[in-house]
Each structure stands twice: as C-alpha cells, then as structure tokens.
Write a protein that holds these residues in place. Structure first.
Motif, mmCIF file in Angstrom:
data_model
loop_
_atom_site.group_PDB
_atom_site.id
_atom_site.type_symbol
_atom_site.label_atom_id
_atom_site.label_comp_id
_atom_site.label_asym_id
_atom_site.label_seq_id
_atom_site.Cartn_x
_atom_site.Cartn_y
_atom_site.Cartn_z
ATOM 1 N N ILE A 269 38.566 35.948 58.197
ATOM 2 C CA ILE A 269 37.444 35.658 58.711
ATOM 3 C C ILE A 269 36.567 34.131 58.765
ATOM 4 O O ILE A 269 36.276 33.695 58.541
ATOM 5 C CB ILE A 269 36.394 36.364 59.442
ATOM 6 N N LEU A 270 37.009 34.603 57.076
ATOM 7 C CA LEU A 270 36.383 33.586 55.863
ATOM 8 C C LEU A 270 37.306 32.458 55.157
ATOM 9 O O LEU A 270 36.661 31.396 55.426
ATOM 10 C CB LEU A 270 35.326 34.441 54.581
ATOM 11 N N ASP A 271 37.959 33.017 54.874
ATOM 12 C CA ASP A 271 39.635 32.097 54.420
ATOM 13 C C ASP A 271 40.007 31.686 55.220
ATOM 14 O O ASP A 271 39.545 30.197 54.696
ATOM 15 C CB ASP A 271 40.459 33.182 54.043
ATOM 16 N N GLN A 272 40.180 31.401 56.467
ATOM 17 C CA GLN A 272 40.839 30.611 57.263
ATOM 18 C C GLN A 272 39.601 30.493 58.778
ATOM 19 O O GLN A 272 40.783 31.033 59.963
ATOM 20 C CB GLN A 272 41.995 30.962 57.491
ATOM 21 N N PRO A 273 38.686 30.386 58.973
ATOM 22 C CA PRO A 273 38.077 31.246 59.999
ATOM 23 C C PRO A 273 38.086 29.927 61.260
ATOM 24 O O PRO A 273 38.607 30.587 62.573
ATOM 25 C CB PRO A 273 36.548 30.104 59.730
ATOM 26 N N LEU A 274 39.110 28.621 61.643
ATOM 27 C CA LEU A 274 39.094 27.402 63.161
ATOM 28 C C LEU A 274 40.629 28.497 62.984
ATOM 29 O O LEU A 274 40.759 28.958 64.206
ATOM 30 C CB LEU A 274 39.384 26.797 62.448
ATOM 31 N N LEU A 280 42.656 34.266 68.509
ATOM 32 C CA LEU A 280 42.323 35.157 68.553
ATOM 33 C C LEU A 280 41.373 34.555 70.171
ATOM 34 O O LEU A 280 42.350 35.310 70.790
ATOM 35 C CB LEU A 280 40.682 35.566 68.283
ATOM 36 N N ARG A 281 41.819 33.737 70.250
ATOM 37 C CA ARG A 281 41.591 32.009 71.385
ATOM 38 C C ARG A 281 42.918 32.746 72.398
ATOM 39 O O ARG A 281 43.197 33.140 73.584
ATOM 40 C CB ARG A 281 41.196 30.979 71.354
ATOM 41 N N ALA A 282 43.961 32.346 71.900
ATOM 42 C CA ALA A 282 45.136 32.713 72.154
ATOM 43 C C ALA A 282 45.517 34.117 72.771
ATOM 44 O O ALA A 282 45.998 34.027 74.231
ATOM 45 C CB ALA A 282 45.839 32.170 71.889
ATOM 46 N N LEU A 283 45.206 35.257 71.829
ATOM 47 C CA LEU A 283 45.218 36.677 72.244
ATOM 48 C C LEU A 283 44.360 36.303 73.328
ATOM 49 O O LEU A 283 45.282 37.296 74.824
ATOM 50 C CB LEU A 283 44.952 37.494 71.210
ATOM 51 N N LEU A 284 43.207 36.361 74.217
ATOM 52 C CA LEU A 284 42.127 36.789 74.880
ATOM 53 C C LEU A 284 42.843 36.184 76.240
ATOM 54 O O LEU A 284 42.708 36.543 76.730
ATOM 55 C CB LEU A 284 40.818 35.834 74.484
#
Length: 299
Positions: A269-274, A280-284
């Motif tokens: 979440i720090l390395d590749q936040p975007l 996460l958006r795709a899963l949701l």
C-alpha cells in the motif's frame, strides 16, 4: 532530501474526515470516516505497530463510492490499551466500529498484514454480517511477520524514545525491512506514529500487542471463512511469497481471487498505492454485480 509529494497525495491527505471514538468492552477505540455514511461501508484494518492514518492517503481515493472507515486497533494509534490483545478481541473491535459507523450495514473488510489476519478471524466469526473481506499480504502460516522472534519482533518490543520530533521521524523504518521509493509517504506515516512523553518522542503502539495467543490457528480461521473473500500480495513480498499465496488459495478451495501487485513488497500500500487502489476498485466493482459461488462445503 525527500522528493516533493505528487498532487494526488497532497490532495488526499488534505481531504476532510471525521474522527470518532467508540468504547468497545471498556476500551476507547479511535476511528476515522471518509465519505457519506449512506454509501456501502469499507473498513480498513492496519497492520502491527501501525494505525488508521496509514490509510489516510488511500481512503479519499475510495470515498466517492464508499463510506471508508479506518480504526486504530486497541494498543495502536490513538486508541486505548488493554492488558492482553487476543486477535479475536481485535475482530470484535472491527465489527463494533463498523456497526457504529455504518449503522449495521454489512461492510467489506480490507486488512493489511496483521490486519489481514484480524480480518480473517472476523470473517470466520462474523461472516454472515460481512459483505466480504480482502486480505492484503497477510500470511496464513506461523510465525506471522510482526510477532516473529526475529529482528522485527525485537524492534517492536523495545521502542525507543527520541529527543525531538525530527530525530524520531528520521528513525522510522518499515518492518520487515524493504525499499520504498515514496519518502513523502514514510514521513507522513511517521509523523502520525509518534507521541510526546515526559522524556521525548516515542512510538504510539503498546509493545505488548506482539505478545498474544489464540485458541485456534490462522489456518483454521481461514478455512472457516463464511463470506466472499479475496487475496492480494506484493510481487516481491518476503512475507507472502508465491507458495504462501497458493497455499491460502487452496485453503479457500480455489474459490477466491488471488491478485498480485507488480513491483511491490510486503508494504504494497506504500510501494504501489495507486496500483493497489485500482486493484481494490476492480475487485469491489466485480463484487457489486456478481453473485459469489457457494463454497464446496456449503449446504
């Protein structure tokens, strides 16, 4: 010299949020809320020695469609401390905070590292009250990363005190150790990880959070999950290598997405936040319009 933060990050940490406190079995639990409370709830659960503000630059990226809730587990951040920290008690805190913020509407849990293990336990105990759980680089094996009897465990159990804030921030390190190109993120997290004491500046977490035991193993809890679940890991994670991800996938009867974030280590979440937010958006989004397959052992 740290690179200047990009506009998306500056805008995110400037976004408004609500700060609330809820007593859970006698302990004050601090939590933060982004977005409108009538939107589907998304509960973010931090890792060991971390806190809710680890999510502060990610939550605004999700709050357009979700009510985003991030809590400080007891013994962390601005929450109170307890005599002991069973993982089942942390799961109770997650559900209590969700119920308080979302008025009982079923949330999706997103847990990183130790927070992923807490989310697994919550999904096993309270699965019928959840819309799902996304487990982010949290290994189902022993020892888990933050309670390991290695360098990380020793570091966490002996927090130091520093004479001033800048010295303390300069000593902030990721455990387990890994590279991170986003110094502006590390500085932001470090500032919110410290409190002033009579002797100087020290870390907010209670060292006793790493002395814990559970009557059941993480494997048993994962096998008993009773809600929709997905797994995420960093491509270069030393904590959840490919074989561990596959082992967890098999425990879930190969009935859960397993998503790898490219060019990321354990603290993805720090390395590749975007990239994390996009995944996460795709899963949701998929969960919102698809029907989960029943588990093979379901009636």
């Amino acid at each position: 010299m740290r690179d200047a933060p990009p506009p998306w990050f500056t805008e995110a940490i400037s976004s408004a949020f609500q700060k609330r406190t809820l007593a859970v079995t006698g302990c004050p639990i601090n939590y933060l809320v982004w977005g409108e409370t009538d939107r589907p709830p998304l509960v973010l659960v931090h890792g060991g020695a971390a806190h809710a503000m680890w999510w502060s630059f990610l939550a605004p990226q999700l709050s357009r469609h979700y009510c985003v809730i991030a809590l400080d587990l007891s013994g962390h951040g601005d929450s109170g401390r307890r005599a002991t920290y069973p993982v089942e008690g942390w799961a109770d805190e997650v559900i209590a905070v969700s119920d308080d913020a979302a008025k009982g509407r079923p949330p999706v849990l997103v847990g990183h590292s130790m927070g992923g293990l807490v989310s697994i336990v919550a999904a096993a105990i309270y699965g019928e009250r959840l819309a799902g759980a996304i487990i982010v680089d949290a290994p189902v094996r022993k020892p888990d990363p933050e309670s390991a009897a290695g360098k990380g465990g020793k570091t966490f159990r002996s927090p130091k005190t520093y004479p001033d804030l800048q010295t303390a921030i300069a000593h902030f390190r990721l455990i387990p150790e890994q590279p991170c190109d986003h110094g502006f993120i590390l500085d932001h997290i470090a500032r919110h990880s410290l409190l002033r004491s009579a002797d100087g500046w020290t870390w907010k977490f209670d060292p006793r959070v790493f002395v814990r035991a559970s009557p059941r193993s993480p494997r048993d809890y994962l096998a008993d999950v009773r809600c929709r679940i997905a797994l995420m890991r960093g491509e270069f994670s030393a904590i959840v290598p490919p074989e561990t991800g596959e082992y967890m996938y098999e425990l879930l009867n190969r009935n859960a997405p397993l998503v790898e974030i490219p060019q990321a280590h354990h603290h993805l979440i720090l390395d590749q936040p975007l990239a994390f937010v996009a995944a996460l958006r795709a899963l949701l989004a998929d969960w919102e319009h698809s029907v989960p397959r029943p588990r093979p052992d379901s009636p």
